[in-house]
Design a protein around this motif. Sequence first.
Motif, short mmCIF file in Angstrom:
data_model
loop_
_atom_site.label_atom_id
_atom_site.label_comp_id
_atom_site.label_asym_id
_atom_site.label_seq_id
_atom_site.Cartn_x
_atom_site.Cartn_y
_atom_site.Cartn_z
N PRO A 67 13.78 3.06 59.26
CA PRO A 67 12.69 2.76 58.29
C PRO A 67 12.81 3.57 56.96
CG PRO A 67 11.10 4.15 59.79
CD PRO A 67 11.95 4.12 60.58
N ASP A 68 12.05 3.58 56.19
CA ASP A 68 11.67 4.06 54.55
C ASP A 68 10.47 5.22 55.32
OD1 ASP A 68 11.38 5.37 52.49
OD2 ASP A 68 10.05 3.48 51.47
N PRO A 69 11.19 6.52 54.49
CA PRO A 69 10.21 7.64 55.30
C PRO A 69 8.67 7.45 54.41
CG PRO A 69 12.05 8.80 54.76
CD PRO A 69 12.49 6.95 54.68
N LYS A 70 8.31 7.04 53.14
CA LYS A 70 6.78 6.70 53.38
C LYS A 70 6.32 5.96 53.53
CE LYS A 70 9.66 6.98 48.38
NZ LYS A 70 10.36 6.18 47.30
N LEU A 71 6.91 4.50 54.78
CA LEU A 71 6.50 4.01 55.13
C LEU A 71 5.04 4.56 56.13
CD1 LEU A 71 8.19 1.31 56.54
CD2 LEU A 71 6.30 0.73 54.87
N GLY A 72 3.96 4.30 56.79
CA GLY A 72 2.68 5.10 57.22
C GLY A 72 3.11 4.27 58.58
N TRP A 73 2.21 4.98 59.60
CA TRP A 73 2.43 4.28 60.99
C TRP A 73 2.29 2.84 61.59
CZ3 TRP A 73 -2.09 3.11 63.88
CH2 TRP A 73 -2.76 3.42 63.62
N LEU A 74 0.75 2.38 60.63
CA LEU A 74 -0.25 1.40 61.28
C LEU A 74 1.20 0.22 60.41
CD1 LEU A 74 -2.34 -0.45 61.41
CD2 LEU A 74 -3.53 -0.33 59.39
N SER A 75 2.09 0.45 59.41
CA SER A 75 3.12 -0.68 58.50
C SER A 75 3.96 -0.68 59.29
CB SER A 75 3.14 -0.72 57.38
OG SER A 75 3.85 0.94 57.58
N LEU A 76 4.30 0.64 60.59
CA LEU A 76 5.49 0.78 61.29
C LEU A 76 5.25 -0.27 62.69
CD1 LEU A 76 6.56 4.12 60.87
CD2 LEU A 76 7.69 1.92 59.95
#
Length: 117
Positions: A67-76
Amino acid sequence: MLFWILVLYVARRFGTTQRHPDLVVRAPSDTLCDSTINNCRTLFDIVWGCLATTSACTWVSLHQNVPDPKLGWLSLLLRKLRMMLVMTIAPEFITNYAAVQLISALRISKEFVVSKT
């Protein structure tokens, strides 16, 4: 998996709906199962076992792209849950998606083959 455990806990703790007695009543532990399922397992136990097994299998077998490193844990988490839903309802889409990625990877690898010297 923890989500389904939480759902089970809440359903058993706060459930106020009327239930069919044969689906809820458990037999004492000293009795053996007879020819009916009522003394062995309830319908809720069977459905719960199927849901928990399906959820655990799809959670473990789903391998997403990095995943994109900018994504937060909730979006993942939501991304993985969405893919789990698709995998449960229509597994052929996931197989098709993996095949398309394989073909793309093979094309790219042919373009960047380093010649041996």
